[in-house]
Scaffold this motif. Structure first.
Motif, PDB file in Angstrom:
ATOM      1  N   ALA A  22       0.837  -1.189   0.000  1.00 26.03           N
ATOM      2  CA  ALA A  22       0.000   0.000   0.000  1.00 26.03           C
ATOM      3  C   ALA A  22       0.876   1.245   0.000  1.00 26.03           C
ATOM      4  CB  ALA A  22      -0.916  -0.003   1.213  1.00 26.03           C
ATOM      5  N   LEU A  23       0.412   2.271  -0.704  1.00 24.46           N
ATOM      6  CA  LEU A  23       1.114   3.549  -0.660  1.00 24.46           C
ATOM      7  C   LEU A  23       1.000   4.130   0.742  1.00 24.46           C
ATOM      8  CD1 LEU A  23      -0.123   5.141  -4.008  1.00 24.46           C
ATOM      9  CD2 LEU A  23       2.145   4.200  -3.536  1.00 24.46           C
ATOM     10  N   PRO A  24       2.017   4.830   1.210  1.00 30.14           N
ATOM     11  CA  PRO A  24       1.937   5.431   2.542  1.00 30.14           C
ATOM     12  C   PRO A  24       0.824   6.464   2.600  1.00 30.14           C
ATOM     13  CG  PRO A  24       3.862   6.234   1.346  1.00 30.14           C
ATOM     14  CD  PRO A  24       3.315   5.094   0.554  1.00 30.14           C
ATOM     15  N   ASP A  25       0.256   6.634   3.758  1.00 30.89           N
ATOM     16  CA  ASP A  25      -0.884   7.532   3.939  1.00 30.89           C
ATOM     17  C   ASP A  25      -0.572   8.954   3.488  1.00 30.89           C
ATOM     18  OD1 ASP A  25      -3.619   7.867   5.019  1.00 30.89           O
ATOM     19  OD2 ASP A  25      -2.630   9.244   6.388  1.00 30.89           O
ATOM     20  N   MET A  26       0.671   9.403   3.673  1.00 28.93           N
ATOM     21  CA  MET A  26       1.060  10.758   3.304  1.00 28.93           C
ATOM     22  C   MET A  26       1.845  10.781   1.991  1.00 28.93           C
ATOM     23  SD  MET A  26      -0.349  12.854   5.253  1.00 28.93           S
ATOM     24  CE  MET A  26       0.516  14.335   4.738  1.00 28.93           C
ATOM     25  N   PHE A  27       1.543   9.858   1.097  1.00 31.09           N
ATOM     26  CA  PHE A  27       2.161   9.836  -0.227  1.00 31.09           C
ATOM     27  C   PHE A  27       1.959  11.190  -0.911  1.00 31.09           C
ATOM     28  CE2 PHE A  27       1.664   8.720  -4.841  1.00 31.09           C
ATOM     29  CZ  PHE A  27       2.990   8.352  -5.074  1.00 31.09           C
ATOM     30  N   LEU A  28       3.039  11.734  -1.466  1.00 28.17           N
ATOM     31  CA  LEU A  28       3.041  13.060  -2.100  1.00 28.17           C
ATOM     32  C   LEU A  28       2.626  14.166  -1.128  1.00 28.17           C
ATOM     33  CD1 LEU A  28       1.493  12.176  -5.585  1.00 28.17           C
ATOM     34  CD2 LEU A  28       3.913  12.455  -5.000  1.00 28.17           C
ATOM     35  N   GLY A  29       2.830  13.903   0.157  1.00 30.19           N
ATOM     36  CA  GLY A  29       2.496  14.903   1.157  1.00 30.19           C
ATOM     37  C   GLY A  29       1.013  15.162   1.292  1.00 30.19           C
ATOM     38  N   LEU A  35      -2.832  18.460 -10.088  1.00 31.54           N
ATOM     39  CA  LEU A  35      -3.071  17.155 -10.703  1.00 31.54           C
ATOM     40  C   LEU A  35      -4.371  17.163 -11.520  1.00 31.54           C
ATOM     41  CD1 LEU A  35      -1.712  14.324 -10.667  1.00 31.54           C
ATOM     42  CD2 LEU A  35      -3.400  13.661  -8.942  1.00 31.54           C
ATOM     43  N   ARG A  36      -4.285  16.661 -12.766  1.00 32.32           N
ATOM     44  CA  ARG A  36      -5.448  16.602 -13.640  1.00 32.32           C
ATOM     45  C   ARG A  36      -5.857  15.164 -13.955  1.00 32.32           C
ATOM     46  NH1 ARG A  36      -7.492  20.799 -15.855  1.00 32.32           N
ATOM     47  NH2 ARG A  36      -8.251  19.601 -17.650  1.00 32.32           N
ATOM     48  N   ARG A  37      -4.904  14.245 -13.942  1.00 35.80           N
ATOM     49  CA  ARG A  37      -5.192  12.841 -14.241  1.00 35.80           C
ATOM     50  C   ARG A  37      -4.555  11.953 -13.181  1.00 35.80           C
ATOM     51  NH1 ARG A  37      -6.643  11.417 -19.661  1.00 35.80           N
ATOM     52  NH2 ARG A  37      -7.002  13.267 -20.945  1.00 35.80           N
ATOM     53  N   LEU A  38      -5.362  11.031 -12.644  1.00 36.78           N
ATOM     54  CA  LEU A  38      -4.862  10.090 -11.640  1.00 36.78           C
ATOM     55  C   LEU A  38      -5.381   8.703 -11.958  1.00 36.78           C
ATOM     56  CD1 LEU A  38      -3.455   9.336  -8.985  1.00 36.78           C
ATOM     57  CD2 LEU A  38      -5.545  10.004  -7.779  1.00 36.78           C
ATOM     58  N   HIS A  39      -4.456   7.757 -12.126  1.00 32.64           N
ATOM     59  CA  HIS A  39      -4.812   6.361 -12.379  1.00 32.64           C
ATOM     60  C   HIS A  39      -4.073   5.484 -11.372  1.00 32.64           C
ATOM     61  CE1 HIS A  39      -5.572   2.646 -14.800  1.00 32.64           C
ATOM     62  NE2 HIS A  39      -4.428   2.297 -14.245  1.00 32.64           N
ATOM     63  N   LEU A  40      -4.829   4.731 -10.581  1.00 32.11           N
ATOM     64  CA  LEU A  40      -4.261   3.746  -9.660  1.00 32.11           C
ATOM     65  C   LEU A  40      -4.818   2.387 -10.043  1.00 32.11           C
ATOM     66  CD1 LEU A  40      -4.535   5.585  -6.207  1.00 32.11           C
ATOM     67  CD2 LEU A  40      -2.542   5.444  -7.723  1.00 32.11           C
ATOM     68  N   GLY A  41      -3.927   1.441 -10.338  1.00 34.78           N
ATOM     69  CA  GLY A  41      -4.358   0.107 -10.726  1.00 34.78           C
ATOM     70  C   GLY A  41      -3.830  -0.949  -9.777  1.00 34.78           C
ATOM     71  N   GLY A  42      -4.718  -1.484  -8.921  1.00 33.39           N
ATOM     72  CA  GLY A  42      -4.326  -2.553  -8.013  1.00 33.39           C
ATOM     73  C   GLY A  42      -3.421  -2.116  -6.890  1.00 33.39           C
ATOM     74  N   ILE A  43      -3.467  -0.839  -6.528  1.00 39.11           N
ATOM     75  CA  ILE A  43      -2.579  -0.311  -5.486  1.00 39.11           C
ATOM     76  C   ILE A  43      -3.409   0.337  -4.382  1.00 39.11           C
ATOM     77  CG2 ILE A  43      -0.734   1.334  -4.971  1.00 39.11           C
ATOM     78  CD1 ILE A  43       0.222   1.042  -7.818  1.00 39.11           C
ATOM     79  N   PRO A  44      -3.478  -0.276  -3.199  1.00 42.14           N
ATOM     80  CA  PRO A  44      -4.205   0.342  -2.084  1.00 42.14           C
ATOM     81  C   PRO A  44      -3.550   1.647  -1.656  1.00 42.14           C
ATOM     82  CG  PRO A  44      -3.731  -1.985  -1.647  1.00 42.14           C
ATOM     83  CD  PRO A  44      -2.924  -1.595  -2.830  1.00 42.14           C
ATOM     84  N   PHE A  45      -4.377   2.635  -1.354  1.00 37.53           N
ATOM     85  CA  PHE A  45      -3.865   3.939  -0.943  1.00 37.53           C
ATOM     86  C   PHE A  45      -4.807   4.523   0.102  1.00 37.53           C
ATOM     87  CE2 PHE A  45      -3.015   8.567  -2.445  1.00 37.53           C
ATOM     88  CZ  PHE A  45      -2.285   8.805  -1.298  1.00 37.53           C
ATOM     89  N   PRO A  46      -4.558   4.259   1.383  1.00 42.85           N
ATOM     90  CA  PRO A  46      -5.446   4.755   2.448  1.00 42.85           C
ATOM     91  C   PRO A  46      -5.597   6.271   2.456  1.00 42.85           C
ATOM     92  CG  PRO A  46      -3.877   3.138   3.307  1.00 42.85           C
ATOM     93  CD  PRO A  46      -3.438   3.456   1.916  1.00 42.85           C
ATOM     94  N   GLY A  47      -4.583   6.994   1.976  1.00 39.69           N
ATOM     95  CA  GLY A  47      -4.627   8.449   2.013  1.00 39.69           C
ATOM     96  C   GLY A  47      -5.296   9.080   0.804  1.00 39.69           C
ATOM     97  N   THR A  69      -8.447  -4.222   0.806  1.00 40.02           N
ATOM     98  CA  THR A  69      -7.533  -3.468   1.662  1.00 40.02           C
ATOM     99  C   THR A  69      -7.664  -1.966   1.419  1.00 40.02           C
ATOM    100  OG1 THR A  69      -5.964  -5.308   1.586  1.00 40.02           O
ATOM    101  CG2 THR A  69      -5.117  -3.191   2.359  1.00 40.02           C
ATOM    102  N   GLY A  70      -7.895  -1.586   0.175  1.00 37.56           N
ATOM    103  CA  GLY A  70      -8.007  -0.170  -0.164  1.00 37.56           C
ATOM    104  C   GLY A  70      -9.435   0.311  -0.306  1.00 37.56           C
ATOM    105  N   TYR A  71     -10.376  -0.392   0.319  1.00 37.36           N
ATOM    106  CA  TYR A  71     -11.802  -0.070   0.173  1.00 37.36           C
ATOM    107  C   TYR A  71     -12.118   1.327   0.691  1.00 37.36           C
ATOM    108  CZ  TYR A  71     -16.872  -0.334   0.854  1.00 37.36           C
ATOM    109  OH  TYR A  71     -18.223  -0.093   0.821  1.00 37.36           O
ATOM    110  N   ILE A  72     -12.890   2.062  -0.111  1.00 39.18           N
ATOM    111  CA  ILE A  72     -13.399   3.379   0.278  1.00 39.18           C
ATOM    112  C   ILE A  72     -14.911   3.318   0.195  1.00 39.18           C
ATOM    113  CG2 ILE A  72     -13.441   5.839  -0.278  1.00 39.18           C
ATOM    114  CD1 ILE A  72     -10.729   5.484  -1.618  1.00 39.18           C
ATOM    115  N   SER A  73     -15.603   3.644   1.261  1.00 35.94           N
ATOM    116  CA  SER A  73     -17.056   3.552   1.295  1.00 35.94           C
ATOM    117  C   SER A  73     -17.674   4.534   0.299  1.00 35.94           C
ATOM    118  CB  SER A  73     -17.580   3.859   2.699  1.00 35.94           C
ATOM    119  OG  SER A  73     -17.428   5.246   2.990  1.00 35.94           O
ATOM    120  N   PRO A  74     -18.906   4.264  -0.156  1.00 35.18           N
ATOM    121  CA  PRO A  74     -19.571   5.213  -1.060  1.00 35.18           C
ATOM    122  C   PRO A  74     -19.693   6.607  -0.465  1.00 35.18           C
ATOM    123  CG  PRO A  74     -20.765   3.122  -0.984  1.00 35.18           C
ATOM    124  CD  PRO A  74     -19.712   3.056   0.075  1.00 35.18           C
TER     125      PRO A  74
END
Length: 212
Positions: A22-29, A35-47, A69-74
């Motif tokens: 998983a990416l650290p919670d404070m990834f990229l501070g 940022l205009r485009r963000l694509h995460l594929g199969g990578i949990p990111f709690p932050g 692991t990276g679930y975000i509620s609706p």
């Protein structure tokens, strides 16, 4: 370094086919204001919720193969989306049906919805309960492309989806329909004639193999 704000970043694509960390919670501070485009594929990111609240210029958001692991509620997802007034493309795809709302904690739909004024395309793969809780909380008046793929389920309760689609005007603009039956899924497609601007496309795919 990767936990410091990246103020000049406009596009980020992170994808893995292997078992990721998983990416650290404070990834990229926790802040990428340009940022205009963000694509995460199969990578949990709690932050991710914190990061999205800093990206008001985001136009494309793709979250593919999200693990439990990276679930975000609706509800949390909608809070993030509420700040993305320039978002045109949204892709939410879960890895398995384990990522679903807690039935005991599900709340009735809110009286007001978050408006996503620029959203034109929504892609979703997951359980119907998640999609219902999501579209019960948003309006997308400019939506003209909706692609849905449900995991195998015996019962589908999609009371909110017709309202969401109808409010976007997709049904009024769709004059063609196609239903396809194949071995492992049923696909329903509503679409507009060629030359329609913007072209209307509504795809709903229901898997009919082993129940998940």
């Amino acid at each position: 370094m990767m936990q410091e704000p990246f103020l000049a970043l406009t596009s980020l694509l992170l994808h893995t086919d292997e078992t990721p960390l998983a990416l650290p919670d404070m990834f990229l501070g926790g802040s990428t204001p340009r940022l205009r485009r963000l694509h995460l594929g199969g990578i949990p990111f709690p932050g991710l919720p914190r990061l999205l609240l800093s990206t008001s210029d985001l136009s494309h958001l793709s979250l593919k193969w999200m693990s439990h692991t990276g679930y975000i509620s609706p509800e949390a997802m909608v809070r993030c989306l509420s700040a993305l007034t320039r978002l045109t493309n949204l892709d939410i795809e879960f890895e398995s049906p384990a990522s679903r709302p807690d039935q005991r904690g599900r709340r009735p739909p809110p009286l007001t919805r978050v408006i996503l004024p620029a959203l034109e395309e929504l892609i979703f793969r997951g359980v119907s309960e998640y999609l219902e809780d999501l579209v019960a909380r948003i309006d997308a008046p400019r939506l003209h492309s909706l692609q849905i793929s449900f995991f195998n389920q015996l019962i589908f309760d999609i009371q909110q989806l017709p309202y969401f689609v109808g409010h976007a005007g997709m049904l009024r603009s769709s004059s063609h329909a196609r239903v396809t039956f194949v071995k492992y899924h049923v696909k329903i497609n509503l679409y507009s004639p060629k030359g329609t601007d913007p072209p209307i496309n509504l795809d709903i795919e229901i898997n009919c193999g082993k129940v998940d």
